[in-house]
Design a protein around this motif. Structure first.
Motif, PDB file in Angstrom:
ATOM      1  N   VAL A 133       0.827  -1.204   0.000  1.00  0.00           N
ATOM      2  CA  VAL A 133       0.000   0.000   0.000  1.00  0.00           C
ATOM      3  C   VAL A 133       0.865   1.259   0.000  1.00  0.00           C
ATOM      4  CG1 VAL A 133      -2.017  -1.044   1.095  1.00  0.00           C
ATOM      5  CG2 VAL A 133      -0.170  -0.114   2.525  1.00  0.00           C
ATOM      6  N   GLY A 134       0.220   2.366  -0.334  1.00  0.00           N
ATOM      7  CA  GLY A 134       0.896   3.646  -0.316  1.00  0.00           C
ATOM      8  C   GLY A 134      -0.122   4.760  -0.324  1.00  0.00           C
ATOM      9  N   VAL A 135       0.349   5.982  -0.467  1.00  0.00           N
ATOM     10  CA  VAL A 135      -0.536   7.144  -0.508  1.00  0.00           C
ATOM     11  C   VAL A 135      -0.032   8.110  -1.568  1.00  0.00           C
ATOM     12  CG1 VAL A 135      -1.292   6.966   1.893  1.00  0.00           C
ATOM     13  CG2 VAL A 135       0.759   8.307   1.349  1.00  0.00           C
ATOM     14  N   SER A 136      -0.924   8.993  -1.988  1.00  0.00           N
ATOM     15  CA  SER A 136      -0.588   9.979  -3.004  1.00  0.00           C
ATOM     16  C   SER A 136      -1.114  11.335  -2.564  1.00  0.00           C
ATOM     17  CB  SER A 136      -1.221   9.577  -4.349  1.00  0.00           C
ATOM     18  OG  SER A 136      -0.926  10.511  -5.358  1.00  0.00           O
ATOM     19  N   ASN A 137      -0.292  12.367  -2.760  1.00  0.00           N
ATOM     20  CA  ASN A 137      -0.666  13.742  -2.401  1.00  0.00           C
ATOM     21  C   ASN A 137      -0.871  13.894  -0.896  1.00  0.00           C
ATOM     22  OD1 ASN A 137      -0.788  14.955  -5.138  1.00  0.00           O
ATOM     23  ND2 ASN A 137      -2.372  13.399  -5.422  1.00  0.00           N
ATOM     24  N   TRP A 138       0.110  13.467  -0.155  1.00  0.00           N
ATOM     25  CA  TRP A 138       0.118  13.622   1.302  1.00  0.00           C
ATOM     26  C   TRP A 138       1.286  14.513   1.703  1.00  0.00           C
ATOM     27  CZ3 TRP A 138      -1.695   9.988   5.533  1.00  0.00           C
ATOM     28  CH2 TRP A 138      -2.913   9.381   5.182  1.00  0.00           C
ATOM     29  N   SER A 139       1.090  15.283   2.756  1.00  0.00           N
ATOM     30  CA  SER A 139       2.187  16.085   3.311  1.00  0.00           C
ATOM     31  C   SER A 139       3.154  15.176   4.040  1.00  0.00           C
ATOM     32  CB  SER A 139       1.640  17.138   4.273  1.00  0.00           C
ATOM     33  OG  SER A 139       1.154  16.507   5.463  1.00  0.00           O
ATOM     34  N   SER A 140       4.382  15.642   4.197  1.00  0.00           N
ATOM     35  CA  SER A 140       5.377  14.832   4.902  1.00  0.00           C
ATOM     36  C   SER A 140       4.963  14.592   6.347  1.00  0.00           C
ATOM     37  CB  SER A 140       6.750  15.498   4.844  1.00  0.00           C
ATOM     38  OG  SER A 140       6.705  16.815   5.360  1.00  0.00           O
ATOM     39  N   GLU A 141       4.289  15.588   6.957  1.00  0.00           N
ATOM     40  CA  GLU A 141       3.864  15.444   8.349  1.00  0.00           C
ATOM     41  C   GLU A 141       2.823  14.335   8.480  1.00  0.00           C
ATOM     42  OE1 GLU A 141       5.484  19.439   7.633  1.00  0.00           O
ATOM     43  OE2 GLU A 141       3.854  18.299   6.662  1.00  0.00           O
ATOM     44  N   ARG A 142       1.873  14.300   7.565  1.00  0.00           N
ATOM     45  CA  ARG A 142       0.843  13.261   7.614  1.00  0.00           C
ATOM     46  C   ARG A 142       1.423  11.884   7.276  1.00  0.00           C
ATOM     47  NH1 ARG A 142      -4.424  13.123   9.425  1.00  0.00           N
ATOM     48  NH2 ARG A 142      -5.247  12.321   7.446  1.00  0.00           N
ATOM     49  N   VAL A 143       2.356  11.831   6.358  1.00  0.00           N
ATOM     50  CA  VAL A 143       2.991  10.547   6.044  1.00  0.00           C
ATOM     51  C   VAL A 143       3.713  10.006   7.274  1.00  0.00           C
ATOM     52  CG1 VAL A 143       4.787   9.397   4.685  1.00  0.00           C
ATOM     53  CG2 VAL A 143       3.232  11.008   3.576  1.00  0.00           C
ATOM     54  N   GLU A 144       4.414  10.890   7.996  1.00  0.00           N
ATOM     55  CA  GLU A 144       5.126  10.434   9.195  1.00  0.00           C
ATOM     56  C   GLU A 144       4.154   9.899  10.238  1.00  0.00           C
ATOM     57  OE1 GLU A 144       9.229  11.577  11.370  1.00  0.00           O
ATOM     58  OE2 GLU A 144       8.106  13.195  10.401  1.00  0.00           O
ATOM     59  N   LEU A 145       3.015  10.560  10.403  1.00  0.00           N
ATOM     60  CA  LEU A 145       2.001  10.073  11.333  1.00  0.00           C
ATOM     61  C   LEU A 145       1.444   8.721  10.878  1.00  0.00           C
ATOM     62  CD1 LEU A 145      -0.005  13.363  12.050  1.00  0.00           C
ATOM     63  CD2 LEU A 145       1.475  12.129  13.661  1.00  0.00           C
ATOM     64  N   LEU A 146       1.257   8.561   9.579  1.00  0.00           N
ATOM     65  CA  LEU A 146       0.747   7.300   9.046  1.00  0.00           C
ATOM     66  C   LEU A 146       1.744   6.171   9.259  1.00  0.00           C
ATOM     67  CD1 LEU A 146      -1.453   5.784   7.437  1.00  0.00           C
ATOM     68  CD2 LEU A 146      -0.212   6.441   5.349  1.00  0.00           C
ATOM     69  N   LEU A 147       3.003   6.440   9.028  1.00  0.00           N
ATOM     70  CA  LEU A 147       4.031   5.425   9.267  1.00  0.00           C
ATOM     71  C   LEU A 147       3.997   4.946  10.713  1.00  0.00           C
ATOM     72  CD1 LEU A 147       7.081   7.028   7.399  1.00  0.00           C
ATOM     73  CD2 LEU A 147       5.729   5.076   6.630  1.00  0.00           C
ATOM     74  N   ASP A 148       3.856   5.890  11.623  1.00  0.00           N
ATOM     75  CA  ASP A 148       3.797   5.554  13.045  1.00  0.00           C
ATOM     76  C   ASP A 148       2.557   4.732  13.368  1.00  0.00           C
ATOM     77  OD1 ASP A 148       4.683   5.929  15.910  1.00  0.00           O
ATOM     78  OD2 ASP A 148       2.721   6.907  15.989  1.00  0.00           O
ATOM     79  N   ALA A 149       1.402   5.124  12.806  1.00  0.00           N
ATOM     80  CA  ALA A 149       0.153   4.407  13.074  1.00  0.00           C
ATOM     81  C   ALA A 149       0.217   2.979  12.548  1.00  0.00           C
ATOM     82  CB  ALA A 149      -1.023   5.146  12.441  1.00  0.00           C
ATOM     83  N   LEU A 150       0.756   2.799  11.364  1.00  0.00           N
ATOM     84  CA  LEU A 150       0.877   1.451  10.803  1.00  0.00           C
ATOM     85  C   LEU A 150       1.824   0.593  11.634  1.00  0.00           C
ATOM     86  CD1 LEU A 150       1.017   2.413   7.024  1.00  0.00           C
ATOM     87  CD2 LEU A 150      -0.757   1.014   8.095  1.00  0.00           C
TER      88      LEU A 150
END
Length: 302
Positions: A133-150
Motif C-alpha cells: 500500500v501507499g498514498v498519493s498527495n500527502w504532506s510529509s507530516e501526515r505521512v510520518e504520522l501514518l508510518l507511526d500508526a501502521l
C-alpha cells in the motif's frame, strides 16, 4: 524498483484510454518496462490496461500501482472504508486481476485521523486486494504520522508516496484541490524510511517542451526552461532527453512519465538510460545552483 524492471521510470497510464494505447504499452514492455501507474479516475485507462494484460498474457510480469479513494466530483473526501473498497474492487474488475501489487490512496483527508486510514490500508492487504500500500498527495507530516500508526498497529509498511516532483515549481494554485509536492522534508523522510517517492508529472506537464501549462507559468520557470535549452544545446542533446535523465537519476525519486505516443515513450526510455547525459545533467544542476532549492514546491494555499 525490481521485478525485472529495466527502465528507470514508471509508465503513467493517464493518457491510455483506447486500443491505440496498446502501442505505448507494447513499446514500454518491450524495452523492459514493468511498472504501470493507473487510477480509478483515469477514464478508461484501467479497462484498457486490463485488456492489454489479458491479450498479451503478461500479468505475471507487470507490477500494477493503482490509486483509488479520489474525492468526488465536488471534491469531498472519499477515504471511508466503504468508498476505498468500492474503488478497489472496481479496479480489480476493470483490470481483470485478483489483486494489485500496490494500492495507493489518491488524496489525503487531513480531517480524518491517520489511525482510521491505517486500518483501511491494513485491511486492503489482509483481504488480499493489494500486496502493498501507499498514498498519493500527502504532506510529509501526515505521512510520518501514518508510518507511526501502521507500525503501532502491526500494519504493512508504506511502499510508495506519490507526489508531484519536477523541474518546474508550481506557480499558481492547482485546479485540482489537495495535490501535494515532494518537498525536501518528504524526500528526507523517504530516504530515512525506505520508501521511494513516485513523482507524478515528472515532465511538468510538457512545460519544457513548450506546452502551455498555467500552473507553471512564471518568470522563474521560464528562466529554468532557458537554462535547460542552453545546456542541452551545449551538449548536443535535446532538452527533453536531459530532463528525462535528470528525473530518472534523482535520489529517492522514481519518475512517472506518460505519453500517448509510442515513439515518445521509446525516446524517453533511451534518454533515461543514457549515462552520456550525466554530464549535461551535472551542467544543468550546476548552472541553476540555488534556483534548484525550491523545485517541486507548491505555493501557499495551493
Amino acid at each position: 524498483m525490481s521485478s525485472g524492471q529495466d527502465v528507470p521510470f514508471v509508465l503513467g497510464t493517464g493518457s491510455v484510454e483506447n486500443e491505440d494505447a496498446y502501442a505505448v504499452l507494447d513499446a514500454y514492455f518491450a524495452a523492459g518496462g514493468r511498472y504501470l501507474d493507473t487510477a480509478r479516475v483515469y477514464g478508461r485507462a484501467e479497462a484498457v490496461v486490463g485488456s492489454w494484460l489479458a491479450d498479451r498474457g503478461v500479468r505475471g510480469d507487470v507490477v500494477l500501482l493503482v490509486k483509488g479513494g479520489h474525492p468526488d466530483s465536488r471534491w469531498r473526501p472519499r477515504l471511508s472504508r466503504a468508498a476505498v473498497f468500492d474503488d478497489a474492487r472496481a479496479s480489480l474488475d476493470d483490470l481483470g486481476v485478483d489483486s494489485v501489487d500496490s494500492y495507493l490512496l489518491h488524496r489525503d483527508d487531513p480531517g480524518q485521523p491517520v489511525d482510521a486510514i491505517a486500518a483501511v490500508l491494513t485491511e486492503l492487504v489482509e483481504s488480499g486486494i493489494a500486496r502493498a500500500v501507499g498514498v498519493s498527495n500527502w504532506s510529509s507530516e501526515r505521512v510520518e504520522l501514518l508510518l507511526d500508526a501502521l507500525a503501532r498497529n502491526g500494519g504493512p509498511p508504506v511502499s510508495w508516496v506519490s507526489n508531484y516532483f519536477g523541474l518546474a515549481t508550481v506557480a499558481a494554485p492547482s485546479p485540482y484541490p489537495g495535490v501535494r509536492s515532494a518537498v525536501p522534508s518528504l524526500v528526507d523522510l523517504a530516504r530515512r524510511s525506505g520508501f521511494p517517492v513516485l513523482a507524478w508529472s515528472g515532465l511538468s506537464s510538457g512545460y519544457f517542451d513548450g506546452r502551455r501549462a498555467a500552473i507553471f507559468e512564471s518568470a522563474a520557470n521560464a528562466a529554468r526552461r532557458d537554462v535547460l535549452r542552453s545546456v542541452a544545446e551545449r551538449h548536443g542533446a535535446s532538452p527533453t532527453a536531459v530532463l528525462a535523465r535528470w528525473m530518472s537519476t534523482r535520489p529517492a525519486i522514481v519518475a512517472v512519465f506518460g505519453s500517448a505516443d509510442a515513439d515518445h515513450v521509446v525516446e524517453l526510455i533511451s534518454a533515461a538510460r543514457d549515462p552520456r547525459l550525466d554530464d549535461p545533467v551535472a551542467d544543468l544542476v550546476s548552472t541553476l545552483g540555488e534556483a534548484m532549492d525550491d523545485i517541486g514546491d507548491f505555493p501557499p494555499g495551493a
